[in-house]
Design a protein around this motif. Structure first.
Motif, mmCIF file in Angstrom:
data_model
loop_
_atom_site.group_PDB
_atom_site.id
_atom_site.type_symbol
_atom_site.label_atom_id
_atom_site.label_comp_id
_atom_site.label_asym_id
_atom_site.label_seq_id
_atom_site.Cartn_x
_atom_site.Cartn_y
_atom_site.Cartn_z
ATOM 1 N N GLY A 8 19.578 -32.829 -17.071
ATOM 2 C CA GLY A 8 19.205 -31.558 -17.682
ATOM 3 C C GLY A 8 19.660 -30.360 -16.886
ATOM 4 N N LEU A 9 20.410 -30.586 -15.810
ATOM 5 C CA LEU A 9 20.883 -29.502 -14.957
ATOM 6 C C LEU A 9 22.270 -29.036 -15.389
ATOM 7 C CD1 LEU A 9 19.751 -30.942 -11.497
ATOM 8 C CD2 LEU A 9 18.564 -29.257 -12.920
ATOM 9 N N ASN A 10 22.653 -27.869 -14.891
ATOM 10 C CA ASN A 10 23.971 -27.321 -15.209
ATOM 11 C C ASN A 10 25.094 -28.148 -14.586
ATOM 12 O OD1 ASN A 10 23.014 -25.232 -16.735
ATOM 13 N ND2 ASN A 10 23.497 -23.615 -15.269
ATOM 14 N N PHE A 11 26.304 -27.927 -15.089
ATOM 15 C CA PHE A 11 27.497 -28.533 -14.505
ATOM 16 C C PHE A 11 27.652 -28.073 -13.054
ATOM 17 C CE2 PHE A 11 30.646 -29.823 -18.076
ATOM 18 C CZ PHE A 11 29.634 -30.466 -18.770
ATOM 19 N N PHE A 12 28.232 -28.931 -12.232
ATOM 20 C CA PHE A 12 28.541 -28.553 -10.854
ATOM 21 C C PHE A 12 29.515 -27.370 -10.854
ATOM 22 C CE2 PHE A 12 27.579 -33.133 -10.358
ATOM 23 C CZ PHE A 12 26.559 -33.040 -9.417
ATOM 24 N N GLY A 13 29.174 -26.332 -10.111
ATOM 25 C CA GLY A 13 30.078 -25.200 -9.939
ATOM 26 C C GLY A 13 30.062 -24.178 -11.068
ATOM 27 N N ILE A 14 29.363 -24.468 -12.175
ATOM 28 C CA ILE A 14 29.420 -23.563 -13.323
ATOM 29 C C ILE A 14 28.695 -22.244 -13.043
ATOM 30 C CG2 ILE A 14 27.311 -24.303 -14.510
ATOM 31 C CD1 ILE A 14 30.646 -23.742 -16.276
ATOM 32 N N ASN A 15 27.769 -22.255 -12.065
ATOM 33 C CA ASN A 15 26.996 -21.034 -11.807
ATOM 34 C C ASN A 15 27.873 -19.892 -11.309
ATOM 35 O OD1 ASN A 15 24.667 -22.240 -12.663
ATOM 36 N ND2 ASN A 15 23.936 -22.785 -10.610
ATOM 37 N N GLN A 16 29.004 -20.224 -10.658
ATOM 38 C CA GLN A 16 29.910 -19.147 -10.234
ATOM 39 C C GLN A 16 30.530 -18.446 -11.439
ATOM 40 O OE1 GLN A 16 33.645 -20.501 -8.361
ATOM 41 N NE2 GLN A 16 33.034 -22.617 -8.847
ATOM 42 N N LEU A 17 30.662 -19.158 -12.554
ATOM 43 C CA LEU A 17 31.128 -18.534 -13.791
ATOM 44 C C LEU A 17 29.983 -17.798 -14.478
ATOM 45 C CD1 LEU A 17 33.380 -18.144 -15.941
ATOM 46 C CD2 LEU A 17 32.584 -20.279 -16.997
ATOM 47 N N VAL A 18 28.818 -18.419 -14.544
ATOM 48 C CA VAL A 18 27.657 -17.827 -15.209
ATOM 49 C C VAL A 18 27.342 -16.444 -14.631
ATOM 50 C CG1 VAL A 18 25.158 -18.064 -15.561
ATOM 51 C CG2 VAL A 18 26.669 -20.048 -15.882
ATOM 52 N N LYS A 19 27.479 -16.301 -13.317
ATOM 53 C CA LYS A 19 27.170 -15.036 -12.663
ATOM 54 C C LYS A 19 28.145 -13.917 -13.036
ATOM 55 C CE LYS A 19 25.153 -17.280 -8.577
ATOM 56 N NZ LYS A 19 25.360 -17.576 -7.135
ATOM 57 N N ARG A 20 29.327 -14.291 -13.510
ATOM 58 C CA ARG A 20 30.377 -13.298 -13.760
ATOM 59 C C ARG A 20 30.483 -12.874 -15.219
ATOM 60 N NH1 ARG A 20 35.924 -15.499 -11.374
ATOM 61 N NH2 ARG A 20 36.610 -13.513 -12.274
ATOM 62 N N VAL A 21 29.798 -13.579 -16.125
ATOM 63 C CA VAL A 21 30.069 -13.353 -17.548
ATOM 64 C C VAL A 21 28.787 -13.075 -18.338
ATOM 65 C CG1 VAL A 21 32.124 -14.837 -17.444
ATOM 66 C CG2 VAL A 21 29.931 -15.813 -18.167
ATOM 67 N N ASP A 22 28.977 -12.512 -19.530
ATOM 68 C CA ASP A 22 27.875 -12.277 -20.463
ATOM 69 C C ASP A 22 27.715 -13.433 -21.444
ATOM 70 O OD1 ASP A 22 27.258 -9.438 -19.692
ATOM 71 O OD2 ASP A 22 29.350 -9.196 -20.276
ATOM 72 N N LEU A 23 28.808 -14.173 -21.664
ATOM 73 C CA LEU A 23 28.820 -15.255 -22.661
ATOM 74 C C LEU A 23 29.955 -16.207 -22.301
ATOM 75 C CD1 LEU A 23 28.565 -14.934 -26.504
ATOM 76 C CD2 LEU A 23 30.627 -15.952 -25.554
ATOM 77 N N ILE A 24 29.786 -17.480 -22.652
ATOM 78 C CA ILE A 24 30.829 -18.480 -22.431
ATOM 79 C C ILE A 24 31.285 -19.032 -23.780
ATOM 80 C CG2 ILE A 24 31.279 -20.814 -21.528
ATOM 81 C CD1 ILE A 24 29.513 -20.057 -19.126
ATOM 82 N N HIS A 25 32.615 -19.101 -23.965
ATOM 83 C CA HIS A 25 33.188 -19.684 -25.182
ATOM 84 C C HIS A 25 33.982 -20.929 -24.790
ATOM 85 C CE1 HIS A 25 35.928 -19.179 -28.984
ATOM 86 N NE2 HIS A 25 35.273 -20.324 -28.973
ATOM 87 N N ALA A 26 33.466 -22.090 -25.176
ATOM 88 C CA ALA A 26 34.178 -23.351 -24.993
ATOM 89 C C ALA A 26 35.085 -23.532 -26.206
ATOM 90 C CB ALA A 26 33.191 -24.510 -24.861
ATOM 91 N N TYR B 66 35.584 -28.934 -24.618
ATOM 92 C CA TYR B 66 35.048 -29.118 -23.273
ATOM 93 C C TYR B 66 33.846 -28.185 -23.128
ATOM 94 C CZ TYR B 66 39.394 -31.598 -22.162
ATOM 95 O OH TYR B 66 40.437 -32.493 -22.144
ATOM 96 N N VAL B 67 32.697 -28.645 -23.620
ATOM 97 C CA VAL B 67 31.507 -27.807 -23.725
ATOM 98 C C VAL B 67 30.621 -28.043 -22.499
ATOM 99 C CG1 VAL B 67 29.520 -27.210 -25.139
ATOM 100 C CG2 VAL B 67 31.616 -28.033 -26.232
ATOM 101 N N PRO B 68 30.418 -27.037 -21.644
ATOM 102 C CA PRO B 68 29.609 -27.230 -20.444
ATOM 103 C C PRO B 68 28.133 -26.879 -20.669
ATOM 104 C CG PRO B 68 30.665 -25.097 -20.341
ATOM 105 C CD PRO B 68 31.074 -25.715 -21.666
ATOM 106 N N ARG B 69 27.287 -27.446 -19.850
ATOM 107 C CA ARG B 69 25.902 -26.956 -19.776
ATOM 108 C C ARG B 69 25.900 -25.819 -18.765
ATOM 109 N NH1 ARG B 69 21.036 -28.180 -21.646
ATOM 110 N NH2 ARG B 69 19.214 -27.590 -20.438
ATOM 111 N N CYS B 70 25.438 -24.639 -19.198
ATOM 112 C CA CYS B 70 25.666 -23.438 -18.392
ATOM 113 C C CYS B 70 24.511 -22.444 -18.511
ATOM 114 C CB CYS B 70 26.972 -22.776 -18.802
ATOM 115 S SG CYS B 70 27.060 -22.395 -20.573
ATOM 116 N N LYS B 71 23.302 -22.935 -18.595
ATOM 117 C CA LYS B 71 22.156 -22.033 -18.717
ATOM 118 C C LYS B 71 22.066 -21.120 -17.505
ATOM 119 C CE LYS B 71 20.869 -23.723 -22.654
ATOM 120 N NZ LYS B 71 21.054 -22.931 -23.880
ATOM 121 N N PRO B 72 21.638 -19.858 -17.663
ATOM 122 C CA PRO B 72 21.112 -19.242 -18.889
ATOM 123 C C PRO B 72 22.160 -18.498 -19.716
ATOM 124 C CG PRO B 72 20.723 -17.784 -17.055
ATOM 125 C CD PRO B 72 21.441 -18.983 -16.488
ATOM 126 N N ALA B 73 23.440 -18.658 -19.407
ATOM 127 C CA ALA B 73 24.462 -17.934 -20.156
ATOM 128 C C ALA B 73 24.497 -18.425 -21.600
ATOM 129 C CB ALA B 73 25.831 -18.139 -19.513
#
Length: 375
Positions: free
Chosen positions: A75-93, A97-104
């Motif tokens: 139930g945890l985020n992908f490894f390393g995805i938090n560095q992307l989450v911190k930089r963006v308002d929204l993620i478009h897969a 290749y759909v990542p788990r990336c909460k809270p984005a």
């Protein structure tokens, strides 16, 4: 300005490997148009592949399958995805290749549900596990974009995604399919590929759902004189579960009634298609059916299936057939040879139909989905 994490795995893999698949081309087309919007900044991300320098500074992540299994299990985020989450308002897969990336918040483009609805058409290695993980990942999205009403219904049915979460945004035709071809280029292409004056063309990887076997059987139903005069040219590499098709090609190649070109470079594909009497595309299942639109843009008559997404794409601009009815396919092939008035009507309708599907409209509709999710 809104910052969007933008998936480019399939695009980068295709560019590195020397050829884009449909998903890679979709990503490239909407990326170039969304980037031109001054209110949006795209931050590329990719799994296990280098991000092209011209795409800007992005985020490179590890192996997608391992990350997916980890997130499904924990139930945890992908490894390393938090560095992307911190930089963006929204993620478009963009590319499955759909990542788990909460809270984005996340938008996922899913082309179809074919792996779930018809697993027998795909490679069978670990298919149940892959489908389970794919279904779980698909449901991480806050909003799903798909490419036809048929795919929308299928994704809801097989992946359990609420219909209210799915937006249909059709694909479009690359501008190169409208390019005029002069007589010198036609002559060069005919000589290079040893093409006859008339021929049917089949395009697509040799795999079960493309139904090339029925196309060959329909061609065999024509008279021998017709088959020799108008052979079937098959373009597409050998895929999977295609042993019978390869056997049929070998049998008919001996008489010159079928030829297998395997791979044709993009630069040559347009003139080859434009020279054809008709595209024969009785696919058993498509999420969209882009070869139909491409043939329309090239002003080539099309014979295609009256099932799945293909009626949505073709409208009234193609000869529609039951894809499992070999006689119906053969009859349509004969009409394309004998009915010049019908052929001219289909050319006109097809071209107009193709022009109604544009990448600009696709990109603008995608931006509207971003705005809807970010409200």
């Amino acid at each position: 300005m809104r910052r969007i994490g933008f998936g480019v795995t399939a695009l980068c893999n295709g560019l590195t490997g020397g050829g884009l698949d449909g998903i890679g081309n979709y990503t490239r087309e909407i990326m170039s148009r969304i980037q031109s919007n001054p209110e949006v900044e795209l931050i590329p991300f990719a799994f296990r592949t280098g991000i092209r320098p011209e795409m800007g500074t992005g985020v490179q992540l590890g192996r997608y399958s391992i990350n997916t299994a980890w997130s499904v299990a924990t139930g945890l985020n992908f490894f390393g995805i938090n560095q992307l989450v911190k930089r963006v308002d929204l993620i478009h897969a963009t590319d499955h290749y759909v990542p788990r990336c909460k809270p984005a918040p996340m938008v996922a483009t899913l082309m179809d549900a074919i792996p779930l609805s018809h697993p027998q058409w795909l490679r069978s290695e670990f298919r149940r596990v892959k489908n389970y993980l794919w279904t779980r990942a698909a449901n991480w999205a806050d909003e799903v974009i798909t490419i036809s009403e048929y795919s929308k219904t299928e994704l809801s049915k097989w992946a359990g995604i609420s219909l209210e979460k799915i937006t249909v945004i059709p694909l479009a035709v690359d501008e190169r399919w409208y390019r005029p071809v002069d007589n010198n280029e036609f002559a060069s292409i005919k000589a290079h590929y040893h093409l006859p004056e008339t021929f049917f063309v089949s395009v697509g990887t040799l795999q079960p759902r493309k139904n090339v076997e029925s196309t060959i059987r329909a061609h065999r139903a024509l008279s021998h004189a017709e088959r020799v005069r108008t052979p079937l040219i098959i373009i597409g590499r050998a895929g999977w579960k295609c042993d019978e098709v390869l056997r049929m090609i070998e049998q008919d190649s001996a008489s010159g009634t079928v030829r297998w070109l395997k791979h044709v470079p993009d630069v040559d594909l347009l003139p080859v298609i434009k020279l054809a009497t008709a595209l024969v595309f009785p696919s058993l299942g498509e999420g969209f059916g882009l070869p139909v639109l491409e043939a329309f843009a090239a002003e080539v008559p099309v014979i295609t299936s009256n099932t799945t997404s293909l009626p949505e794409v073709a409208g009234d601009a193609a000869m529609m057939v039951d894809p499992i009815n070999v006689d119906a396919i053969a009859e349509a092939m004969k009409r394309s040879l004998e009915d010049s008035a019908l052929v001219e009507l289909l050319r006109q309708r097809g071209l107009e139909r193709a022009k109604s599907f544009t990448w600009q409209a696709c990109a603008e509709s995608t931006l509207q989905v971003y705005k809807q999710v970010l409200r």
